[in-house]
Design a protein around this motif. Structure first.
Motif, PDB file in Angstrom:
ATOM      1  N   ASN A 129     -30.067 -48.472 -31.322  1.00  0.00           N
ATOM      2  CA  ASN A 129     -29.178 -48.225 -30.358  1.00  0.00           C
ATOM      3  C   ASN A 129     -28.507 -46.981 -30.947  1.00  0.00           C
ATOM      4  O   ASN A 129     -28.020 -46.247 -29.869  1.00  0.00           O
ATOM      5  N   GLU A 130     -28.027 -46.917 -32.032  1.00  0.00           N
ATOM      6  CA  GLU A 130     -27.436 -45.865 -32.707  1.00  0.00           C
ATOM      7  C   GLU A 130     -28.462 -44.501 -32.642  1.00  0.00           C
ATOM      8  O   GLU A 130     -28.011 -43.436 -32.243  1.00  0.00           O
TER       9      GLU A 130
ATOM     10  N   GLN B 178     -30.776 -44.178 -30.185  1.00  0.00           N
ATOM     11  CA  GLN B 178     -30.829 -43.730 -28.921  1.00  0.00           C
ATOM     12  C   GLN B 178     -29.561 -43.113 -28.447  1.00  0.00           C
ATOM     13  O   GLN B 178     -29.540 -41.967 -27.764  1.00  0.00           O
ATOM     14  N   SER B 179     -28.469 -43.346 -28.801  1.00  0.00           N
ATOM     15  CA  SER B 179     -27.313 -42.699 -28.456  1.00  0.00           C
ATOM     16  C   SER B 179     -27.053 -41.454 -28.981  1.00  0.00           C
ATOM     17  O   SER B 179     -26.669 -40.395 -28.546  1.00  0.00           O
TER      18      SER B 179
ATOM     19  N   LYS C  45     -30.132 -39.291 -26.799  1.00  0.00           N
ATOM     20  CA  LYS C  45     -29.809 -39.253 -25.502  1.00  0.00           C
ATOM     21  C   LYS C  45     -28.436 -39.137 -25.220  1.00  0.00           C
ATOM     22  O   LYS C  45     -28.238 -38.613 -23.739  1.00  0.00           O
ATOM     23  N   GLY C  46     -27.424 -39.364 -26.016  1.00  0.00           N
ATOM     24  CA  GLY C  46     -25.927 -39.215 -25.718  1.00  0.00           C
ATOM     25  C   GLY C  46     -25.592 -40.108 -24.638  1.00  0.00           C
ATOM     26  O   GLY C  46     -26.057 -41.393 -24.805  1.00  0.00           O
ATOM     27  N   GLY C  47     -24.800 -39.817 -23.773  1.00  0.00           N
ATOM     28  CA  GLY C  47     -24.359 -40.916 -22.824  1.00  0.00           C
ATOM     29  C   GLY C  47     -25.450 -41.606 -22.051  1.00  0.00           C
ATOM     30  O   GLY C  47     -25.200 -42.528 -21.439  1.00  0.00           O
TER      31      GLY C  47
ATOM     32  N   ALA D 183     -28.055 -43.094 -22.898  1.00  0.00           N
ATOM     33  CA  ALA D 183     -28.352 -44.312 -23.315  1.00  0.00           C
ATOM     34  C   ALA D 183     -27.585 -45.360 -23.392  1.00  0.00           C
ATOM     35  O   ALA D 183     -27.980 -46.375 -23.714  1.00  0.00           O
ATOM     36  N   LEU D 184     -26.312 -44.992 -22.829  1.00  0.00           N
ATOM     37  CA  LEU D 184     -25.389 -46.001 -22.668  1.00  0.00           C
ATOM     38  C   LEU D 184     -25.116 -46.923 -21.593  1.00  0.00           C
ATOM     39  O   LEU D 184     -25.787 -46.020 -20.381  1.00  0.00           O
TER      40      LEU D 184
ATOM     41  N   VAL E 274     -19.477 -50.343 -21.487  1.00  0.00           N
ATOM     42  CA  VAL E 274     -18.429 -49.404 -22.310  1.00  0.00           C
ATOM     43  C   VAL E 274     -17.137 -49.656 -21.814  1.00  0.00           C
ATOM     44  O   VAL E 274     -16.722 -50.278 -20.730  1.00  0.00           O
TER      45      VAL E 274
ATOM     46  N   LEU F  30     -19.352 -41.163 -19.785  1.00  0.00           N
ATOM     47  CA  LEU F  30     -20.267 -41.616 -20.676  1.00  0.00           C
ATOM     48  C   LEU F  30     -20.587 -40.617 -21.858  1.00  0.00           C
ATOM     49  O   LEU F  30     -20.696 -40.903 -22.858  1.00  0.00           O
TER      50      LEU F  30
END
Length: 265
Positions: free
Chosen positions: A234-235, A237-238, A241-243, A245-246, A251, A265
Motif C-alpha cells: 500500500n505504501e 501504491q501510494s 499513484k498518489g491520492g 491509490a487511497l 482517510v 486525497l
C-alpha cells in the motif's frame, strides 16, 4: 456465419489474440481448444527456478525428473490394474468364488497394488526432500521474475520498449555463467542475484530515452524493496499513484465540503 461449409479432414483453423484475458461463450469454448500462452509472475518464477537448478544442481533436477516419470508410471499401472479387475468382475459369468482365474487376478492386483503404494509413498518423501533443496535457490528465480515483469511494464511508458522472454532468458543464463562462483550456496545465490540485477539494469537502460532512465531506476529499486518486504504494497501504491491509490472513506474526513475529493486525497 449462417451457412455451413464442407472442409477437408485435415483442416485446422488458428486464431490468435493480444487480449490479456479474452472471454468466450460456453458454446465457443466447448467447440475449440483454447491455449493460454500468457506468462505469469509465479509461472515464470518456477520456470527460472528449473533453469537455475539445471545449472547449479543438475543431478537434483535429473532426480526430480526421473521421480516424476516413476510416479506417473506407477499411477498409470494402478489405473490399469483397477480397470482390468473391474472388467473381469463385470464379464465373469456364474459364481465369482469358483472362478480360479479371477481369484488369481485379485491376488496379483492386491500384491501389485501394495508394491505400487509403497513406491508412491517413498516417492512422496523423496519429492519433499528434493523440493526443499530446490527452494534454496528460489530467491534467484524470484528476483529474475520481478525484473522481467518490470521490463515488460516499461512498454506502458513507451511502446518501443519491448523485450522478449527469449532475450531475458539469455541474459538470465549469462548471469549464472559469469557471476562469481562459491562453494557456499548462500554466497553463490547472492552473487547471481547481484550480477543479474546489474546486468538487467545495464541492458534495459541502454535502450531507454534519457528522460525514462531515472523512472526505471526508481521502479527497479522499489520492486526490490517490495520483494524484500522493506516496504509495504500500500505504501508502494501510494507513492506511485498518489491520492488515486487511497480510499476516500478510509482517510480523515474533509474539514469542508467545498474541498474536492481529488484535492483532499
Amino acid at each position: 456465419g449462417d451457412k455451413e461449409a464442407d472442409v477437408m479432414d485435415g483442416f485446422r483453423f488458428y486464431i490468435t489474440t493480444k487480449l490479456a484475458n479474452p472471454a468466450y461463450t460456453p458454446e465457443i469454448s466447448a467447440r475449440t481448444s483454447i491455449i493460454d500462452f500468457t506468462v505469469t509472475m509465479k509461472g515464470l518464477e518456477d520456470q527460472l527456478l528449473g533453469r537455475v537448478i539445471l545449472t547449479e544442481k543438475a543431478e537434483l533436477e535429473e532426480e526430480r525428473t526421473k521421480l516424476m516419470e516413476d510416479v506417473t508410471a506407477n499411477k498409470r499401472k494402478m489405473q490399469e490394474l483397477e480397470d482390468n479387475l473391474l472388467y473381469r468382475l463385470t464379464s465373469t459369468e456364474g459364481s465369482l468364488v469358483e472362478d480360479e482365474s479371477l481369484i488369481q487376478v485379485l491376488q496379483t492386483t492386491k500384491v501389485t497394488a501394495q508394491e505400487v503404494t509403497e513406491k508412491l509413498n517413498i516417492a512422496a518423501e523423496t519429492e519433499i526432500k528434493i523440493n526443499s533443496a530446490r527452494e534454496e535457490f528460489r530467491p534467484v528465480a524470484s528476483r529474475g521474475s520481478s525484473l522481467y515483469f518490470l521490463i515488460v511494464e516499461m512498454s506502458m511508458v513507451n511502446v518501443m520498449y519491448q523485450t522478449s522472454l527469449g532475450q531475458f532468458l539469455g541474459l538470465f543464463d549469462l548471469s549464472m555463467a559469469r557471476s562469481a562462483k562459491s562453494p557456499i550456496p548462500s554466497k553463490r545465490i547472492a552473487n547471481i542475484i547481484e550480477y543479474l540485477t546489474f546486468a538487467v539494469f545495464k541492458y534495459t537502460a541502454r535502450g531507454l530515452y534519457e528522460e525514462h532512465k531515472f523512472l526505471f531506476t526508481l521502479l527497479l529499486t522499489l520492486k526490490i524493496d517490495l520483494q524484500g518486504h522493506k516496504i509495504k504494497h500500500n505504501e508502494f501504491q501510494s507513492f506511485i499513484k498518489g491520492g488515486a491509490a487511497l480510499d476516500l472513506n478510509a482517510v480523515e474526513p474533509k474539514p469542508k465540503k467545498w474541498i474536492l475529493d481529488m484535492t483532499w486525497l
